[in-house]
Structures are given as C-alpha cells and as structure tokens.
Design a protein around this motif. Structure first.
Motif, PDB file in Angstrom:
ATOM      1  N   LEU A   1      48.307  58.703  26.794  1.00  0.00           N
ATOM      2  CA  LEU A   1      49.480  59.719  26.488  1.00  0.00           C
ATOM      3  C   LEU A   1      49.195  60.737  27.577  1.00  0.00           C
ATOM      4  O   LEU A   1      49.712  61.907  27.422  1.00  0.00           O
ATOM      5  CB  LEU A   1      50.321  59.825  25.207  1.00  0.00           C
ATOM      6  CG  LEU A   1      51.402  61.326  24.988  1.00  0.00           C
ATOM      7  CD1 LEU A   1      52.719  59.997  26.040  1.00  0.00           C
ATOM      8  CD2 LEU A   1      51.893  60.674  23.865  1.00  0.00           C
ATOM      9  N   PHE A   2      47.541  61.562  26.704  1.00  0.00           N
ATOM     10  CA  PHE A   2      47.855  63.131  27.334  1.00  0.00           C
ATOM     11  C   PHE A   2      46.082  62.807  28.454  1.00  0.00           C
ATOM     12  O   PHE A   2      45.669  63.585  28.754  1.00  0.00           O
ATOM     13  CB  PHE A   2      46.441  63.572  26.310  1.00  0.00           C
ATOM     14  CG  PHE A   2      47.812  63.791  25.216  1.00  0.00           C
ATOM     15  CD1 PHE A   2      48.859  64.987  24.968  1.00  0.00           C
ATOM     16  CD2 PHE A   2      47.122  63.111  23.659  1.00  0.00           C
ATOM     17  CE1 PHE A   2      49.739  64.978  23.712  1.00  0.00           C
ATOM     18  CE2 PHE A   2      48.401  63.139  22.638  1.00  0.00           C
ATOM     19  CZ  PHE A   2      49.433  64.131  22.762  1.00  0.00           C
ATOM     20  N   SER A   3      46.196  61.277  28.457  1.00  0.00           N
ATOM     21  CA  SER A   3      45.548  62.039  29.710  1.00  0.00           C
ATOM     22  C   SER A   3      45.586  62.185  31.550  1.00  0.00           C
ATOM     23  O   SER A   3      46.994  61.826  31.631  1.00  0.00           O
ATOM     24  CB  SER A   3      44.671  60.330  29.886  1.00  0.00           C
ATOM     25  OG  SER A   3      44.690  59.272  28.546  1.00  0.00           O
ATOM     26  N   LYS A   4      44.921  61.986  32.192  1.00  0.00           N
ATOM     27  CA  LYS A   4      45.399  62.152  33.868  1.00  0.00           C
ATOM     28  C   LYS A   4      46.128  61.113  33.837  1.00  0.00           C
ATOM     29  O   LYS A   4      45.532  60.086  33.911  1.00  0.00           O
ATOM     30  CB  LYS A   4      44.262  63.046  34.400  1.00  0.00           C
ATOM     31  CG  LYS A   4      44.351  62.509  36.097  1.00  0.00           C
ATOM     32  CD  LYS A   4      42.989  63.087  36.764  1.00  0.00           C
ATOM     33  CE  LYS A   4      43.914  63.122  38.150  1.00  0.00           C
ATOM     34  NZ  LYS A   4      42.193  63.520  38.776  1.00  0.00           N
ATOM     35  N   TYR A   5      47.217  61.018  35.138  1.00  0.00           N
ATOM     36  CA  TYR A   5      48.600  59.962  35.274  1.00  0.00           C
ATOM     37  C   TYR A   5      47.015  59.499  36.340  1.00  0.00           C
ATOM     38  O   TYR A   5      46.960  60.358  37.399  1.00  0.00           O
ATOM     39  CB  TYR A   5      49.467  60.526  35.714  1.00  0.00           C
ATOM     40  CG  TYR A   5      50.488  59.315  35.780  1.00  0.00           C
ATOM     41  CD1 TYR A   5      50.877  59.154  37.245  1.00  0.00           C
ATOM     42  CD2 TYR A   5      51.213  59.222  35.115  1.00  0.00           C
ATOM     43  CE1 TYR A   5      51.589  58.533  37.400  1.00  0.00           C
ATOM     44  CE2 TYR A   5      52.194  58.079  35.188  1.00  0.00           C
ATOM     45  CZ  TYR A   5      52.371  58.346  36.332  1.00  0.00           C
ATOM     46  OH  TYR A   5      52.679  56.600  36.560  1.00  0.00           O
TER      47      TYR A   5
ATOM     48  N   PRO B   1      51.211  63.203  32.125  1.00  0.00           N
ATOM     49  CA  PRO B   1      52.244  61.880  31.534  1.00  0.00           C
ATOM     50  C   PRO B   1      52.751  62.088  29.628  1.00  0.00           C
ATOM     51  O   PRO B   1      53.259  62.024  29.370  1.00  0.00           O
ATOM     52  CB  PRO B   1      50.920  61.275  30.458  1.00  0.00           C
ATOM     53  CG  PRO B   1      49.313  61.972  31.880  1.00  0.00           C
ATOM     54  CD  PRO B   1      49.910  62.930  32.155  1.00  0.00           C
ATOM     55  N   PHE B   2      52.593  63.884  29.178  1.00  0.00           N
ATOM     56  CA  PHE B   2      52.936  63.464  27.704  1.00  0.00           C
ATOM     57  C   PHE B   2      54.302  63.616  28.207  1.00  0.00           C
ATOM     58  O   PHE B   2      55.446  63.626  27.619  1.00  0.00           O
ATOM     59  CB  PHE B   2      52.290  64.573  27.844  1.00  0.00           C
ATOM     60  CG  PHE B   2      52.685  65.199  26.879  1.00  0.00           C
ATOM     61  CD1 PHE B   2      52.347  64.897  24.807  1.00  0.00           C
ATOM     62  CD2 PHE B   2      53.605  66.750  26.405  1.00  0.00           C
ATOM     63  CE1 PHE B   2      53.429  65.408  23.842  1.00  0.00           C
ATOM     64  CE2 PHE B   2      54.960  66.877  24.947  1.00  0.00           C
ATOM     65  CZ  PHE B   2      54.505  66.370  24.273  1.00  0.00           C
ATOM     66  N   PHE B   3      54.555  64.827  29.207  1.00  0.00           N
ATOM     67  CA  PHE B   3      55.620  65.090  30.291  1.00  0.00           C
ATOM     68  C   PHE B   3      56.529  64.122  31.054  1.00  0.00           C
ATOM     69  O   PHE B   3      57.986  64.132  30.577  1.00  0.00           O
ATOM     70  CB  PHE B   3      55.668  66.397  30.898  1.00  0.00           C
ATOM     71  CG  PHE B   3      55.816  67.614  30.018  1.00  0.00           C
ATOM     72  CD1 PHE B   3      55.923  68.329  29.144  1.00  0.00           C
ATOM     73  CD2 PHE B   3      53.751  68.636  30.681  1.00  0.00           C
ATOM     74  CE1 PHE B   3      55.653  69.527  28.053  1.00  0.00           C
ATOM     75  CE2 PHE B   3      53.727  69.349  29.835  1.00  0.00           C
ATOM     76  CZ  PHE B   3      54.279  69.993  28.518  1.00  0.00           C
TER      77      PHE B   3
ATOM     78  N   ALA C   1      54.364  51.028  25.264  1.00  0.00           N
ATOM     79  CA  ALA C   1      54.104  49.963  26.704  1.00  0.00           C
ATOM     80  C   ALA C   1      53.484  51.464  27.530  1.00  0.00           C
ATOM     81  O   ALA C   1      52.979  51.285  28.947  1.00  0.00           O
ATOM     82  CB  ALA C   1      55.449  50.175  26.686  1.00  0.00           C
ATOM     83  N   PHE C   2      54.296  52.703  27.736  1.00  0.00           N
ATOM     84  CA  PHE C   2      54.268  53.955  28.541  1.00  0.00           C
ATOM     85  C   PHE C   2      51.854  53.379  28.439  1.00  0.00           C
ATOM     86  O   PHE C   2      51.755  54.597  29.706  1.00  0.00           O
ATOM     87  CB  PHE C   2      54.666  54.825  27.920  1.00  0.00           C
ATOM     88  CG  PHE C   2      54.216  56.165  28.510  1.00  0.00           C
ATOM     89  CD1 PHE C   2      54.982  56.691  30.294  1.00  0.00           C
ATOM     90  CD2 PHE C   2      53.141  57.303  28.387  1.00  0.00           C
ATOM     91  CE1 PHE C   2      54.807  57.010  30.623  1.00  0.00           C
ATOM     92  CE2 PHE C   2      52.361  57.753  29.153  1.00  0.00           C
ATOM     93  CZ  PHE C   2      53.741  58.498  30.440  1.00  0.00           C
TER      94      PHE C   2
END
Length: 321
Positions: free
Chosen positions: A3-7, A23-25, A241-242
């Motif tokens: 969730l806070f990693s580089k997409y 990823p957070f947004f 899932a995300f």
C-alpha cells in the motif's frame, strides 16, 4: 506491491496509460470508485453468516445452562459447521475484490454465487479449517494465559500459539485469492500462501499492521464501532487484494503463461500482435532529430523486445481463472 510501496506494473515495458499516482492514493481512488458495490457485497457476505447466528440463537433458547460442557461443545460445533457456508462465501468476496482491484468488470450477484458454487468444495474445507482454528485459539489463549500466572513455563506455549496465529492470519492474505485464481490442490495452496507471505513480507506486514489497528480500534470503541460491520469485511478484502494479488500475479500467474509461451490476458498494454507498447530498448533507439524553430518533435518507434523470461519455473499444472 504494498500500500505504501512504489507502484510497479507486472511484465515488461510501459503501459499505454501509466499510473503516476502513489499506491496509497490509488488504493482509495479504486476503493471509493467501487464503494457502493463493496457495501452491497458486504451485505451478501453477512447473509452467509445468518445460519451460524440462527444456530447460536436456537441453542440459547433450548440450552439454558451456559456453564455445562455440552453447551460449550454445541456452540463450537455450530461455529465449525458454519465454515461450510462461510468458506465459499469468502471465495466470492475474494474474487470480486480481486476483480475490482484490477478494474475488471463484475456482475455482483451473479459472480458472487457463481464463485460460491464453483469453489464450494475447497472453500468449504478451508472454511471449516478456519473455524476450527478460531475455536482452538479461543480456548488455548485464555487457558495458557491463566496457567502462566502460576508458572512462567506456560508462556512458551502461549507464545507458540501467538506466532502460529499470526502466520496463519498472514497466509490468509493469499489463500482465498489462490483458491479462486488457480486449480491447485488445497495443500499446495496453503504451501504457496506460506511461501508468498515470506517472499513479499513487506506487503504481509502492511496488511497485518492495518488489520491489527482496525481490530484494536473496533474493540476499544465498541459498541459504537458495531456499525462498521457493513464496511470492514470487504474493506479488508479489498486491501488484501490490492496489496497481495500483484504478488500472486508475479510469482504464480505470469510464470504460468511464460512457461507456455502464452500472453497473459491481464496485461492489457500488450497489443493483439503480441508487441509491447512503449518498450524500453535504448540500444535500438535512434537519437531524436534536432528540433527546428516552430516545428514539431519527430516521433520515435521502439524496437521489439525478445519474449520475456519466466520469473521462476512453474512445475505445477494449474489453470488460471
């Protein structure tokens, strides 16, 4: 992908419409974009718990002696048996959450019950295992904690139970997604879930921390947080899932297609001719012509990359769904 990693997009090249959001947004954009469907999915999921609640209510009416061992046994039997329905229902939630997280079209009611029926056997077995584990933990934790008051040696089995519970919980970030995605046997699904948990420990820890924070807040502010029952189950499923489905896609799905030389249909930035759009091939690129005043920058065409190499050998015979 946490969730806070580089997409990161799976596969090679750059997609046609690269996602520049963090990823957070991106998570909350997708979540609120499917918010209504997730709420409706949550109500369907709650319906599948009604047989368990009905069984407990009936037991309360006819077994008034709550201190008897028969009462306790009946309660746990009802809880364990309810896994036969809750397990396949969780499969339905997992598949729909997965499809929403990758922006795949869904038909809420039809897809849920179709997944419920298709994965009933494995889902029911896994549901019973889950309820059996929950029942065992609910007994062992208080027992070892009380026994530790008289002897410190009992902190050892208490710690073992705690560690096993945490590992089993983190495996569930992958278990039901693997059930609805592959045709692997249940034992291999459990094994792969454990391995995936270890491989991408960062995403597993993020999910674990968020889950712990949510549960702590729900307990602290109960009964005011009881209303969150209409939101939390599918919120957590969407979070898992995300964060975790990209890991499954990278280490399970993509190697399956690479091994067979087939195109992964999820990679929608690959055109019908099998060529990647905007491939990074600097050795094949020509220097751009100098721009003239008032002119337009010339377009460059990239060369074709060779076929992607598998990220790992996939010896298991499985069908990706």
């Amino acid at each position: 992908m946490g969730l806070f990693s580089k997409y990161e997009e799976p596969g090679k090249g750059v997609p046609k419409n690269p996602d520049q959001k963090l990823p957070f947004f991106r998570f909350f954009e997708l979540y609120f974009g499917h918010f209504t469907k997730l709420i409706l999915l949550n109500f369907i999921y709650i319906i599948c718990f009604l047989p368990m609640f009905a069984g407990v209510i009936v037991m309360q009416l006819f077994l008034v002696d709550e201190e008897s061992s028969f009462y306790t046994l009946a309660f746990y039997l009802i809880v364990i048996a309810s896994g036969i329905i809750i397990g396949p229902a969780t499969c339905g939630v997992a598949k729909l959450s997965r499809n929403m997280s990758i922006e795949k079209p869904i038909f809420l009611w039809h897809d849920f019950w179709d997944t419920f029926k298709t994965n009933f056997k494995q889902g029911a077995i896994m549901g019973v295992i889950d309820m059996l584990f929950i029942s065992a933990v609910s007994v062992s934790f208080p027992m070892y904690y009380n026994m530790a008051a008289s002897s410190n040696i009992f902190y050892v089995p208490f710690a073992v139970c705690l560690i096993c519970s945490v590992i089993f919980l983190m495996m569930h970030f992958y278990i039901y997604f693997l059930i609805v995605t592959t045709d692997l046997g249940l034992w291999k699904i459990l094994k792969n879930s454990f391995l995936l948990t270890a491989i991408d420990i960062k995403s597993s820890i993020i999910n674990l921390v968020v889950t712990a924070i949510v549960l702590i807040l729900v307990v602290i502010f109960f009964p005011y947080t009881a209303i969150l029952v209409i939101i939390l189950p599918t919120f957590m499923a969407f979070l898992y899932a995300f964060n975790c489905y990209p890991v499954i896609r990278k280490y399970v799905i993509q190697p399956y297609y690479d091994e067979r030389g087939e195109r992964n249909p999820e990679l929608d930035y690959i055109d019908e001719d099998g060529e990647t759009v905007f491939v990074d091939s600097p050795e094949l690129e020509e220097a751009p012509p100098k721009e003239k005043s008032g002119g337009m920058r010339a377009k460059r065409e990239s060369g074709n990359n060779p076929a992607p190499r598998s990220s790992g050998s996939s010896k298991k015979k499985k069908t990706i769904r």
